[in-house]
Write a protein that holds these residues in place. Structure first.
Motif, PDB file in Angstrom:
ATOM      1  N   VAL A   1      -9.355  -0.048  -5.218  1.00 55.63           N
ATOM      2  CA  VAL A   1      -8.166  -0.361  -6.026  1.00 55.63           C
ATOM      3  C   VAL A   1      -6.909  -0.385  -5.154  1.00 55.63           C
ATOM      4  O   VAL A   1      -6.062  -1.275  -5.286  1.00 55.63           O
ATOM      5  N   ILE A   2      -6.792   0.573  -4.252  1.00 50.21           N
ATOM      6  CA  ILE A   2      -5.557   0.717  -3.475  1.00 50.21           C
ATOM      7  C   ILE A   2      -5.508  -0.227  -2.278  1.00 50.21           C
ATOM      8  O   ILE A   2      -4.446  -0.801  -1.965  1.00 50.21           O
ATOM      9  N   TYR A   3      -6.634  -0.439  -1.598  1.00 54.84           N
ATOM     10  CA  TYR A   3      -6.602  -1.140  -0.311  1.00 54.84           C
ATOM     11  C   TYR A   3      -7.117  -2.575  -0.347  1.00 54.84           C
ATOM     12  O   TYR A   3      -6.812  -3.340   0.563  1.00 54.84           O
TER      13      TYR A   3
ATOM     14  N   GLY B   1       1.860   9.452   6.573  1.00 55.04           N
ATOM     15  CA  GLY B   1       0.951  10.138   7.482  1.00 55.04           C
ATOM     16  C   GLY B   1       1.039  11.645   7.292  1.00 55.04           C
ATOM     17  O   GLY B   1       0.024  12.350   7.289  1.00 55.04           O
ATOM     18  N   LEU B   2       2.259  12.158   7.130  1.00 59.06           N
ATOM     19  CA  LEU B   2       2.448  13.581   6.871  1.00 59.06           C
ATOM     20  C   LEU B   2       1.782  13.984   5.562  1.00 59.06           C
ATOM     21  O   LEU B   2       1.068  14.992   5.500  1.00 59.06           O
ATOM     22  N   PHE B   3       2.006  13.203   4.514  1.00 59.00           N
ATOM     23  CA  PHE B   3       1.457  13.561   3.205  1.00 59.00           C
ATOM     24  C   PHE B   3      -0.065  13.645   3.251  1.00 59.00           C
ATOM     25  O   PHE B   3      -0.663  14.574   2.710  1.00 59.00           O
TER      26      PHE B   3
ATOM     27  N   TYR C   1      -2.045   5.444   2.689  1.00 56.01           N
ATOM     28  CA  TYR C   1      -2.082   5.543   4.152  1.00 56.01           C
ATOM     29  C   TYR C   1      -3.536   5.613   4.587  1.00 56.01           C
ATOM     30  O   TYR C   1      -4.233   6.591   4.313  1.00 56.01           O
ATOM     31  N   VAL C   2      -4.004   4.594   5.258  1.00 53.31           N
ATOM     32  CA  VAL C   2      -5.439   4.411   5.463  1.00 53.31           C
ATOM     33  C   VAL C   2      -6.063   5.463   6.365  1.00 53.31           C
ATOM     34  O   VAL C   2      -7.256   5.758   6.248  1.00 53.31           O
ATOM     35  N   PHE C   3      -5.305   6.086   7.252  1.00 53.64           N
ATOM     36  CA  PHE C   3      -5.896   7.031   8.189  1.00 53.64           C
ATOM     37  C   PHE C   3      -6.479   8.244   7.468  1.00 53.64           C
ATOM     38  O   PHE C   3      -7.550   8.738   7.828  1.00 53.64           O
ATOM     39  N   GLY C   4      -5.795   8.736   6.454  1.00 53.02           N
ATOM     40  CA  GLY C   4      -6.337   9.846   5.690  1.00 53.02           C
ATOM     41  C   GLY C   4      -7.618   9.481   4.978  1.00 53.02           C
ATOM     42  O   GLY C   4      -8.542  10.302   4.850  1.00 53.02           O
ATOM     43  N   VAL C   5      -7.718   8.237   4.508  1.00 54.13           N
ATOM     44  CA  VAL C   5      -8.928   7.780   3.828  1.00 54.13           C
ATOM     45  C   VAL C   5     -10.087   7.684   4.822  1.00 54.13           C
ATOM     46  O   VAL C   5     -11.230   8.030   4.491  1.00 54.13           O
ATOM     47  N   ILE C   6      -9.810   7.226   6.027  1.00 55.00           N
ATOM     48  CA  ILE C   6     -10.857   7.159   7.055  1.00 55.00           C
ATOM     49  C   ILE C   6     -11.429   8.551   7.308  1.00 55.00           C
ATOM     50  O   ILE C   6     -12.649   8.736   7.412  1.00 55.00           O
TER      51      ILE C   6
ATOM     52  N   GLY D   1       0.791  -1.224   0.000  1.00 51.75           N
ATOM     53  CA  GLY D   1       0.000   0.000   0.000  1.00 51.75           C
ATOM     54  C   GLY D   1       0.821   1.271   0.000  1.00 51.75           C
ATOM     55  O   GLY D   1       0.727   2.085  -0.917  1.00 51.75           O
ATOM     56  N   GLN D   2       1.629   1.483   1.032  1.00 51.86           N
ATOM     57  CA  GLN D   2       2.325   2.744   1.189  1.00 51.86           C
ATOM     58  C   GLN D   2       3.484   2.927   0.204  1.00 51.86           C
ATOM     59  O   GLN D   2       4.158   3.959   0.242  1.00 51.86           O
ATOM     60  N   TRP D   3       3.688   1.955  -0.656  1.00 51.49           N
ATOM     61  CA  TRP D   3       4.631   2.167  -1.754  1.00 51.49           C
ATOM     62  C   TRP D   3       4.071   3.163  -2.766  1.00 51.49           C
ATOM     63  O   TRP D   3       4.807   3.724  -3.563  1.00 51.49           O
ATOM     64  N   GLY D   4       2.755   3.384  -2.764  1.00 51.82           N
ATOM     65  CA  GLY D   4       2.172   4.359  -3.679  1.00 51.82           C
ATOM     66  C   GLY D   4       2.374   3.991  -5.136  1.00 51.82           C
ATOM     67  O   GLY D   4       2.686   4.848  -5.969  1.00 51.82           O
ATOM     68  N   ILE D   5       2.160   2.721  -5.454  1.00 53.91           N
ATOM     69  CA  ILE D   5       2.435   2.226  -6.802  1.00 53.91           C
ATOM     70  C   ILE D   5       1.656   2.993  -7.871  1.00 53.91           C
ATOM     71  O   ILE D   5       2.138   3.173  -8.993  1.00 53.91           O
ATOM     72  N   LEU D   6       0.461   3.459  -7.550  1.00 57.57           N
ATOM     73  CA  LEU D   6      -0.377   4.141  -8.539  1.00 57.57           C
ATOM     74  C   LEU D   6      -0.436   5.647  -8.311  1.00 57.57           C
ATOM     75  O   LEU D   6      -1.296   6.322  -8.880  1.00 57.57           O
ATOM     76  N   SER D   7       0.470   6.180  -7.513  1.00 56.36           N
ATOM     77  CA  SER D   7       0.461   7.606  -7.199  1.00 56.36           C
ATOM     78  C   SER D   7       1.508   8.356  -8.019  1.00 56.36           C
ATOM     79  O   SER D   7       2.714   8.183  -7.784  1.00 56.36           O
TER      80      SER D   7
END
Length: 728
Positions: free
Chosen positions: A240-242, A158-160, A197-202, A79-85
């Protein structure tokens, strides 16, 4: 023309000032500690994965799976690799080209803090703040304790997310409430979600649900549809991401995550009284007891809130109250909610909600609504917060007293300006603010900004670094790339590599966690958020790649099922044993030799190196195959014969997502080696084993549906605008 320039300058001067001050404060931390933004998970996790991502991108590909990285190599699930970002791609490419790791991460983190400031300004303005007060909270939010000392210093994703969220919320309201173009929301939310990063999505879900409920109650059909479109876009990209991580979690230690409260990285109610005290720690427990950092600090100005109460037209702030309440429930909640751990990570979002309310309240109350009674209520709050903080943290009485004195001085100054000037105002003032009153607001805001910078400097003198542990890794990327660069085949580190990290010479012999990606060697001891349960248990490996002493014995032991050494089954050709775990030279297994003795490690190499992991590593009795092709995500072989034991083992973890054509999957050997059953397969049959992120059809469907939602949203908006023009 001059009028246009004046208008543009009037609009830009406050956000420009707040952004520049945010950058200045962020950069000042590096002047005191050049490694401030390069510690803990950034040092051992983020930079290495960014560098690896940049290496893949420079070769024209994206990483999906790396068998040699074993439990850390399932990149879509990570996830946090940001493969699609695309933003993470830029970070990765720049990391790959950067000569200095600390300089690279510092530049990006300060840039994101600047984005945080811009987003806070726009969000506060959206909810009704004036420009000066919006600019003030735009300086304060990026300077809050958790953001500075946890997210900015260590937890990059988390910062991002936290830095981008105000911009996402502003863009959402712009699209839903005002019917403006959805593109700012689409791009900002896509970026936030794809950071992984799942916290931002929540938090985004909380805002979207709140918006939907609000408009359903109001029966506002148009805004309901807009909110549904915004929610569908975000939900489909979240799938898609999670979803790969969720589908993979059953075979990882995440499936065992408990629902409990251990008191780890969550706050008590009493800690809320420390949110205005910049130089105290509160009672938040973590790895070494009470966390030595201002994690609960929001802003020194909070005790002045009573000056601006009650808030005029408070109903307009209902979405902010909802978010703030939800985030407070998280921060005070249990330490573990299954895979959602450490609720204090929601502090940046609580900060956002509190400061937006403050900016709007100050805008609507200063100076007209200030009274002496409200000033005395602020005095009482300052005293109460100082007293409760002192009770919990008596050893910090000097810091607590200094903060309270600062707040009393600020209160006196603001109250004096408001009450003195208001008393001399003419009756015409009631109809609207005069330029002189605007000057007084500007004076108060600029003075508060200066105090905020001073408070940030005082914090830095007390805490020069994050409370999270650093390992003093070299920042020169060239020196990192040279470690173990002569190893043939795959390598693994056994033992506790953490000890001795502070000695610069120790880094000539080994790296740590994701810094291994910079080495030319394929090393499995990398960082993972999804430790594969049976593999981690067998080698007693934690998520950073640290193992116990028994891991070496396991690697050189004979597997009962196959009769081969475990190291052979894993295709390991080099073993680095930490001397802190193995002070005496371990006895090498047959076929292995001690090739280097360093001050910190023993290096053992196989006499005849094996190929890297991913291919056929064992076949059952009477069974033989010929390997045809091999890649990170697939392997093909031809069946030469099928004996009494028709199994074929591959040096791969059996992650969900593997499929086989020409044969069937079997129960994994040792519970963690991908195994194929050739029962009933004819000689000459070609068998292909393929990996795709699971569940791939759903991922493809969600990807396609997200763009259909966006197209439908754009068409509906264009149609509505054409209809409005015709009716107008």
């Amino acid at each position: 023309m001059d009028s246009t320039r004046d208008t543009l300058w009037h609009r830009l001067r406050w956000p420009l000032l707040s952004t520049l001050l945010t950058i200045a404060l962020a950069a000042s931390r590096v002047a005191i500690n050049p490694r401030f933004y390069f510690t803990d998970d950034t040092e051992r996790g983020s930079f290495g994965q960014w560098w690896a991502l940049g290496e893949y991108l420079s070769q024209g590909s994206l990483p999906i799976l790396d068998p040699s990285a074993w439990q850390g190599g399932n990149y879509f699930a990570e996830g946090q690799w940001g493969i699609l970002s695309p933003v993470t791609w830029l970070i990765g490419l720049s990391a790959y080209l950067a000569p200095d790791a600390a300089l690279h991460v510092t530049a990006w983190k300060i840039a994101f803090l600047a984005v945080f400031s811009i987003g806070m300004y726009l969000l506060a303005m959206e909810f009704g703040s004036s420009r000066p007060w919006a600019a003030l909270v735009a300086v304060m939010a990026p300077a809050a304790g958790f953001t500075v000392y946890m997210d900015a210093a260590s937890w990059s994703t988390g910062l991002f997310d936290a830095c981008l969220f105000p911009l996402v919320w502003w863009a959402l309201r712009r699209a839903v409430e005002h019917g403006k173009s959805p593109w700012p929301y689409v791009l900002a939310s896509f970026t936030l979600i794809t950071f992984g990063y799942v916290f931002g999505v929540i938090v985004l879900v909380v805002v979207l649900v709140s918006s939907l409920v609000e408009h359903i109650v109001r029966r506002d059909r148009v805004r309901i549809l807009r909110t549904l479109a915004a929610s569908a876009w975000g939900a489909l990209w979240t799938i898609v991401i999670y979803l790969p991580a969720i589908a993979t979690s059953a075979v990882t230690t995440r499936s065992e995550a408990p629902y409990e409260n251990t008191g780890f990285l969550n706050a008590d109610v009493a800690d809320l009284f420390t949110t205005a005290s910049p130089l105290t720690t509160g009672s938040v427990f973590s790895w070494n007891g009470v966390t030595d950092g201002p994690l609960m600090y929001i802003a020194w100005i909070l005790p002045l809130f009573p000056l601006f109460l009650p808030i005029a037209r408070a109903r307009t702030l209902l979405p902010v109250f909802v978010l703030g309440t939800a985030m407070l429930a998280f921060v005070l909640g249990p330490s573990d909610l299954g895979a959602i751990r450490w609720p204090i990570r929601m502090m940046p979002y609580l900060v956002i909600a509190v400061l937006v309310v403050f900016a709007v309240a100050a805008t609507r109350a200063f100076p007209e609504r200030l009274t002496r009674a409200k000033a005395w209520w602020s005095v009482a709050l300052i005293v109460a917060m100082a007293y409760i903080t002192w009770v919990a943290e008596m050893w910090s009485w000097k810091s607590i007293f200094a903060a309270a004195a600062l707040q009393l001085l600020a209160l006196a100054a603001i109250a004096w300006i408001a009450l003195r000037r208001r008393g001399s105002a003419s009756p015409a003032f009631v109809a609207g603010r005069t330029p002189r009153w605007q000057r007084q607001t500007n004076l108060v805001v600029i003075a508060s900004m200066i105090v905020t910078l001073g408070v940030g400097g005082a914090q830095l003198l007390q805490w020069r670094e994050s409370p999270l542990p650093g390992v003093d890794a070299p920042t020169d990327t060239e020196s990192l790339e040279s470690v173990l660069d002569d190893a043939e085949g795959d390598a693994i580190v056994v033992g506790d590599y953490m000890k001795g990290a502070g000695d610069p010479e120790s880094w000539d012999e080994r790296l740590m966690a994701n810094l291994w990606y910079l080495s030319d060697a394929n090393v499995s001891s990398v960082y993972t958020v999804l430790p594969f349960t049976s593999y981690a248990t067998d080698l007693c490996s934690d998520l950073r790649g640290v193992t116990c002493e028994e891991a070496l014995e396991v690697l050189w032991s004979e597997d009962e099922d196959t009769g081969l050494p475990v190291a052979d089954l894993l295709d390991v050709s080099t073993i680095l044993a930490a001397k802190t775990t193995f002070p005496d030279e371990p006895e090498a297994a047959d076929g292995w030799s001690l090739t280097a003795e360093g001050e910190y490690t023993w290096r053992f190499d196989r006499d005849e190196p094996l190929p890297s992991a991913g291919g056929v590593t064992w076949t059952g009795e009477g069974t033989s195959v010929t390997e045809l092709s091999l890649s990170d995500t697939s392997v093909s072989f031809t069946v030469s014969s099928v004996g009494s034991d028709p199994r074929v083992a591959l040096s791969r973890l059996p992650f969900p997502g593997y499929s086989v054509s020409g044969a069937e999957l079997a129960d994994p050997i040792r519970d963690y080696l991908l195994t194929i059953d050739l029962s009933g397969v004819a000689e000459g049959t070609e068998v292909t084993v393929t990996f795709l992120p699971p569940p791939f059809p759903i991922l493809v469907g969600a990807f396609a549906a997200s763009w259909l939602v966006l197209i439908a949203w754009l068409i509906a908006r264009a149609t509505a605008r054409r209809r409005a023009r015709r009716e107008g």
